[in-house]
Design a protein around this motif. Structure first.
Motif, PDB file in Angstrom:
ATOM      1  N   UNK A 113      38.042 -55.906  62.002  1.00 33.75           N
ATOM      2  CA  UNK A 113      37.216 -55.095  61.100  1.00 33.75           C
ATOM      3  C   UNK A 113      35.786 -54.943  61.610  1.00 33.75           C
ATOM      4  N   UNK A 114      35.327 -55.882  62.420  1.00 34.09           N
ATOM      5  CA  UNK A 114      33.956 -55.805  62.930  1.00 34.09           C
ATOM      6  C   UNK A 114      33.758 -54.624  63.877  1.00 34.09           C
ATOM      7  N   UNK A 115      34.856 -54.035  64.330  1.00 37.73           N
ATOM      8  CA  UNK A 115      34.778 -52.882  65.232  1.00 37.73           C
ATOM      9  C   UNK A 115      34.722 -51.563  64.472  1.00 37.73           C
ATOM     10  N   UNK A 116      34.889 -51.630  63.162  1.00 39.20           N
ATOM     11  CA  UNK A 116      34.870 -50.413  62.344  1.00 39.20           C
ATOM     12  C   UNK A 116      33.449 -49.949  62.071  1.00 39.20           C
ATOM     13  N   UNK A 323      41.453 -41.321  63.324  1.00 40.17           N
ATOM     14  CA  UNK A 323      40.141 -40.883  63.782  1.00 40.17           C
ATOM     15  C   UNK A 323      39.689 -41.774  64.934  1.00 40.17           C
ATOM     16  N   UNK A 324      38.973 -41.201  65.869  1.00 42.03           N
ATOM     17  CA  UNK A 324      38.636 -41.896  67.103  1.00 42.03           C
ATOM     18  C   UNK A 324      37.956 -43.241  66.856  1.00 42.03           C
ATOM     19  N   UNK A 325      37.036 -43.299  65.884  1.00 45.83           N
ATOM     20  CA  UNK A 325      36.293 -44.534  65.617  1.00 45.83           C
ATOM     21  C   UNK A 325      37.178 -45.636  65.064  1.00 45.83           C
ATOM     22  N   UNK A 326      38.378 -45.291  64.607  1.00 47.11           N
ATOM     23  CA  UNK A 326      39.282 -46.284  64.013  1.00 47.11           C
ATOM     24  C   UNK A 326      40.368 -46.746  64.978  1.00 47.11           C
ATOM     25  N   UNK A 327      40.463 -46.100  66.131  1.00 48.40           N
ATOM     26  CA  UNK A 327      41.571 -46.426  67.028  1.00 48.40           C
ATOM     27  C   UNK A 327      41.400 -47.793  67.702  1.00 48.40           C
TER      28      UNK A 327
END
Length: 380
Positions: A113-116, A323-327
């Motif tokens: 989750x820290x990458x979201x 979405x790209x930011x969630x991949x």
């Protein structure tokens, strides 16, 4: 439980062989070897696929709008209501408490989750906090006191969250998330159904039964998360297939949890393993409760790990459509959770006396691999 095995009319790669045994004839190459997937159980033709479609389609009817690529999580009359006004400072504190619950109780998941993006982080933490509190009703220190009436009240409280009338701070974070991302209530209600199963059922005769539980306890989390992650405007895949992939990721995670926690669950008198498959390997509950790690047990667990990995393979199909930011975050969870299965193997399949553990350094070392997969599979 919903399934990805399209059993109806024996589609490509799936065959029904022998006495109701289901074999997936498709092979995939892993880093270790080429393997075929075997599924056993007295499955009625097409039942798993029908369960999957039924769960997902009911949500899609209200939650996904292809016109503007957003989810419509609430009934139309509720969607038209104004978002409840909750003090911003109060909300920030609420989300922080949700973050702490996630960090303390789900370290692998939390790292992903820290990458979201910030808003997605908060939403996922709010969902996790609600799921954790729901689980605590049947697995927490006071779970022996939980009755059907308690779960009824919890479900009523859930409705208040979706109606914009939260009862406490943590509920307020989820209410805010529900209105920000227009979540649908069905996956949340279905998770409560899973908790009801835990109060009345501690054995699963076959994989059909176990799969239904895995949907309620894990697949629902995947369905809750899709509106948060978002579907790419470049995606050519159907919303149905993407939601299914999310469901399979949740089921794969739940199967992994089950394999990791066999010994712990046994101490509670619970066995989340198909009884008919245990019998096929000459095993029974007695082997589990005696903590006996035999060659038969190792072979049995090998097959269960194959099944869990198959669900992760199915989940990959949808990860590249987000979405790209969630991949990258999604691929990170996919990669890190599978490492738990590797740890069971490294423990020589002893999940009766040992708990598979993946250290933080190992998890961090997998992030570049997940990043590479996210970019190599991402749509141009």
């Amino acid at each position: 439980m919903c399934s990805t095995f399209t059993l109806a009319a024996n589609p490509p790669g799936i065959g029904v062989i022998g006495r109701g045994k289901i074999f997936c004839q498709k092979s995939v190459t892993t880093s270790k070897q080429k393997i075929s997937f075997m599924f056993t159980g007295k499955s009625t033709e097409g039942i798993l696929q029908k369960q999957t479609d039924a769960h997902v389609l009911e949500i899609l009817e209200k939650q996904y709008s292809p016109a503007n690529n957003i989810s419509r999580g609430l009934d139309h009359d509720l969607c038209r209501r104004n978002k409840p006004q909750i003090d911003a400072v109060f909300l920030e504190e609420a989300y922080e408490r949700c973050r702490q619950i996630c960090a303390d109780n789900a370290k692998t998941y939390y790292l992903g989750t820290l990458l979201l993006t910030k808003e997605r982080q908060k939403a996922i933490w709010a969902i996790y906090a609600w799921c954790k509190r729901t689980d605590e009703l049947v697995d927490g220190p006071n779970s022996f006191c939980t009755s059907s009436a308690d779960l009824d009240r919890w479900e009523e409280r859930l409705q208040h969250i979706f109606d914009g009338s939260p009862w406490d701070m943590l509920d307020a974070a989820l209410t805010d998330t529900v209105f920000n991302f227009r979540l649908h209530i069905k996956p949340f209600r279905d998770m409560i159904k899973g908790m009801r199963m835990d109060t009345s059922k501690c054995r699963y005769e076959n994989f059909e039964e176990l799969y239904l539980y895995c949907y309620y306890a894990g697949g629902t989390v995947g369905l809750m998360s899709v509106p948060i992650m978002g579907i790419s405007v470049k995606s050519s895949a159907s919303a149905l297939s993407i939601y299914k992939s999310a469901l399979y990721l949740g089921v794969g995670n739940q199967l992994t949890n089950i394999l990791r926690d066999v010994g712990e669950d046994a101490s509670r008198g619970r066995v989340y393993l198909p009884q008919d498959e245990l019998a096929e390997f000459g095993l029974s509950d007695a082997d589990i409760f005696s903590r006996k790690v035999s060659d038969k047990w190792r072979e049995f667990i090998k097959q269960q790990i194959i099944r869990a990995r198959y669900f992760y393979k199915l989940a990959e199909n949808g990860a590249s459509q987000l979405e790209k930011a969630s991949q990258w975050p999604t691929w990170s969870v996919l990669t890190m959770y599978q490492k738990i299965l590797d740890a069971i193997e490294e423990n020589d399949y002893d999940n009766l006396t040992k708990r598979a553990y993946v250290g933080k350094i190992q998890k961090l070392s997998m992030l570049p691999q997940a990043y590479s997969k996210a970019h190599s599979t991402s749509m141009v």
